[in-house]
Design a protein around this motif. Structure first.
Motif, PDB file in Angstrom:
ATOM      1  N   LEU A 145     -22.218 -43.901  10.214  1.00  0.00           N
ATOM      2  CA  LEU A 145     -20.969 -43.368   9.679  1.00  0.00           C
ATOM      3  C   LEU A 145     -20.966 -43.881   8.322  1.00  0.00           C
TER       4      LEU A 145
ATOM      5  N   PHE B 273     -19.327 -40.741   6.063  1.00  0.00           N
ATOM      6  CA  PHE B 273     -18.535 -40.867   5.120  1.00  0.00           C
ATOM      7  C   PHE B 273     -18.715 -40.949   3.709  1.00  0.00           C
TER       8      PHE B 273
ATOM      9  N   LEU C  64     -19.250 -37.759   2.090  1.00  0.00           N
ATOM     10  CA  LEU C  64     -17.967 -36.865   2.103  1.00  0.00           C
ATOM     11  C   LEU C  64     -17.093 -37.683   1.106  1.00  0.00           C
TER      12      LEU C  64
ATOM     13  N   ARG D 102     -18.338 -32.404  -0.733  1.00  0.00           N
ATOM     14  CA  ARG D 102     -17.378 -31.555   0.243  1.00  0.00           C
ATOM     15  C   ARG D 102     -17.345 -30.320  -0.002  1.00  0.00           C
TER      16      ARG D 102
ATOM     17  N   VAL E 242     -20.258 -28.850   1.829  1.00  0.00           N
ATOM     18  CA  VAL E 242     -20.155 -28.630   3.053  1.00  0.00           C
ATOM     19  C   VAL E 242     -19.117 -27.596   3.621  1.00  0.00           C
TER      20      VAL E 242
ATOM     21  N   CYS F  84     -19.950 -24.511   6.019  1.00  0.00           N
ATOM     22  CA  CYS F  84     -19.326 -23.903   7.189  1.00  0.00           C
ATOM     23  C   CYS F  84     -19.343 -22.608   7.193  1.00  0.00           C
TER      24      CYS F  84
ATOM     25  N   THR G 291     -23.297 -29.746  12.359  1.00  0.00           N
ATOM     26  CA  THR G 291     -22.145 -29.987  12.596  1.00  0.00           C
ATOM     27  C   THR G 291     -21.916 -31.330  13.535  1.00  0.00           C
TER      28      THR G 291
ATOM     29  N   LEU H 142     -20.553 -34.228  11.575  1.00  0.00           N
ATOM     30  CA  LEU H 142     -19.187 -34.005  11.465  1.00  0.00           C
ATOM     31  C   LEU H 142     -18.488 -34.890  12.561  1.00  0.00           C
ATOM     32  N   ALA H 143     -18.999 -34.225  13.610  1.00  0.00           N
ATOM     33  CA  ALA H 143     -18.280 -34.511  15.117  1.00  0.00           C
ATOM     34  C   ALA H 143     -18.257 -36.136  14.928  1.00  0.00           C
TER      35      ALA H 143
ATOM     36  N   VAL I 259     -18.012 -38.421  12.759  1.00  0.00           N
ATOM     37  CA  VAL I 259     -16.685 -38.965  12.207  1.00  0.00           C
ATOM     38  C   VAL I 259     -15.464 -38.331  12.922  1.00  0.00           C
ATOM     39  N   GLU I 260     -15.270 -37.371  13.415  1.00  0.00           N
ATOM     40  CA  GLU I 260     -14.087 -36.943  14.193  1.00  0.00           C
ATOM     41  C   GLU I 260     -13.878 -37.795  15.189  1.00  0.00           C
TER      42      GLU I 260
ATOM     43  N   TRP J 276     -14.882 -40.942  15.584  1.00  0.00           N
ATOM     44  CA  TRP J 276     -14.520 -42.428  15.286  1.00  0.00           C
ATOM     45  C   TRP J 276     -13.049 -42.265  14.840  1.00  0.00           C
ATOM     46  N   LEU J 277     -12.388 -41.108  14.158  1.00  0.00           N
ATOM     47  CA  LEU J 277     -11.133 -41.012  13.749  1.00  0.00           C
ATOM     48  C   LEU J 277     -10.338 -41.054  15.096  1.00  0.00           C
TER      49      LEU J 277
ATOM     50  N   PHE K 145     -12.414 -41.066   2.014  1.00  0.00           N
ATOM     51  CA  PHE K 145     -13.576 -41.223   2.614  1.00  0.00           C
ATOM     52  C   PHE K 145     -14.537 -42.402   2.165  1.00  0.00           C
TER      53      PHE K 145
ATOM     54  N   SER L 196     -16.431 -45.713   3.797  1.00  0.00           N
ATOM     55  CA  SER L 196     -17.865 -45.361   4.030  1.00  0.00           C
ATOM     56  C   SER L 196     -18.407 -46.725   3.970  1.00  0.00           C
TER      57      SER L 196
ATOM     58  N   ARG M 130     -14.133 -50.366   7.291  1.00  0.00           N
ATOM     59  CA  ARG M 130     -13.883 -49.689   8.765  1.00  0.00           C
ATOM     60  C   ARG M 130     -13.605 -50.857   9.694  1.00  0.00           C
TER      61      ARG M 130
ATOM     62  N   TRP N  64      -8.485 -32.470   7.350  1.00  0.00           N
ATOM     63  CA  TRP N  64      -9.469 -31.699   6.423  1.00  0.00           C
ATOM     64  C   TRP N  64     -10.754 -31.445   7.312  1.00  0.00           C
ATOM     65  N   LEU N  65     -11.292 -32.541   8.380  1.00  0.00           N
ATOM     66  CA  LEU N  65     -12.354 -32.076   9.360  1.00  0.00           C
ATOM     67  C   LEU N  65     -11.987 -31.047  10.171  1.00  0.00           C
TER      68      LEU N  65
ATOM     69  N   ARG O 249     -14.026 -27.594  10.910  1.00  0.00           N
ATOM     70  CA  ARG O 249     -14.197 -27.092  12.209  1.00  0.00           C
ATOM     71  C   ARG O 249     -13.916 -25.756  12.668  1.00  0.00           C
TER      72      ARG O 249
ATOM     73  N   ILE P 215     -13.284 -23.327  10.662  1.00  0.00           N
ATOM     74  CA  ILE P 215     -13.975 -22.267   9.862  1.00  0.00           C
ATOM     75  C   ILE P 215     -15.367 -21.994  10.516  1.00  0.00           C
ATOM     76  N   TRP P 216     -16.119 -23.085  10.802  1.00  0.00           N
ATOM     77  CA  TRP P 216     -17.410 -22.764  11.424  1.00  0.00           C
ATOM     78  C   TRP P 216     -17.231 -22.254  12.778  1.00  0.00           C
TER      79      TRP P 216
ATOM     80  N   ARG Q  42     -16.935 -18.723  12.584  1.00  0.00           N
ATOM     81  CA  ARG Q  42     -17.944 -17.923  12.170  1.00  0.00           C
ATOM     82  C   ARG Q  42     -19.267 -17.991  13.493  1.00  0.00           C
TER      83      ARG Q  42
END
Lengths: 119, 119
Positions: A8, A12, A15, A21, A24, A28, A76, A79-80, A82-83, A85-86, B12, B16, B21, B85-86, B90, B92-93, B96
């Motif tokens: 993490l 983080f 990003l 960013r 990234v 995407c 991806t 990124l998942a 941190v999603e 975690w949030l 972010f 980090s 955290r 943001w995340l 997501r 967008i990708w 795709r």
DNA sequence: ACTATAGTTAGCTTTATGGCTAACCAATCA
DNA sequence: TGATTGGTTAGCCATAAAGCTAACTATAGT
């Protein structure tokens, strides 16, 4: 162990920079070579390469070189991470707010019954 | 402008660090004083205070001092910013990948009809 | 008034970050 | 084979990050 934590950290951290960013976001939309990624930025190639390295070591990006061009793609799952975690934090604080709301409701009711008694 | 970007930088960046955290996680459970926040860490107070400052300047935390104790609380909107943001990335990708899948389906069908022709 | 508590300020070290240039491979292309 | 393209290495610089100690301020408790 105490390893999920460093993953993490890195994601983080990666990003926390606008350039990264942007990279990234670009990825995407699909794979891109280092050169393509560099175009939008007025930055020396080696500087940009550093960013790519950081993205790689965070696990957000992977790359492979064929011939003389290196293609980069988004990972991806990172990124998942941190999603998740949030979302976890959100769950916790929302549960607390729910409890708080219930508590306030209770207080309101008690207040009403006090008013009634006072009459 | 180019300002939403720096807000994300800071959030972010703040996240980090494992210590920060942990502070955020603690605050999900409700307000806490600087002292309370410090307890779980074997770190000099001033060092911890620095982390709190960073969390404050990122917008993740606010604090208020009454008497000699400073209470800190989580500012969930800041976390929401990065969730948004995340989620955007997501979207967008995934779009795709959908397009890619449709494309692959098309190829499969063409392949089948070619097989038929070859018979 | 005195002491203990809760933060805060100042100033120092070490290491990491983000940027640069210059020189260097290694694949294409002509 | 010689030039161009696409990336890479090495090394430099300035600034910021993360930690520390020591000394200070301002409440609260006795």
């Amino acid at each position: 162990m105490a390893n999920q934590s460093t993953q993490l950290d890195h994601v983080f951290g990666a990003l926390s920079d606008a350039t990264r960013r942007a990279i990234v976001m670009r990825l995407c939309d699909g794979e891109a070579s280092v050169g393509e990624l560099a175009k939008p930025f007025e930055m020396a190639l080696p500087s940009l390469m550093k960013h790519i390295r950081i993205l790689e070591s965070s696990g957000l990006v992977t790359s492979e070189k064929t011939g003389r061009v290196r293609m980069c793609s988004l990972q991806t799952e990172a990124l998942a991470t941190v999603e998740v975690w949030l979302a976890t934090q959100r769950e916790i604080w929302e549960q607390r707010l729910d409890r708080l709301e219930m508590y306030v409701e209770k207080l309101k009711k008690r207040e009403k019954s006090n008013v009634r008694k006072r009459k």
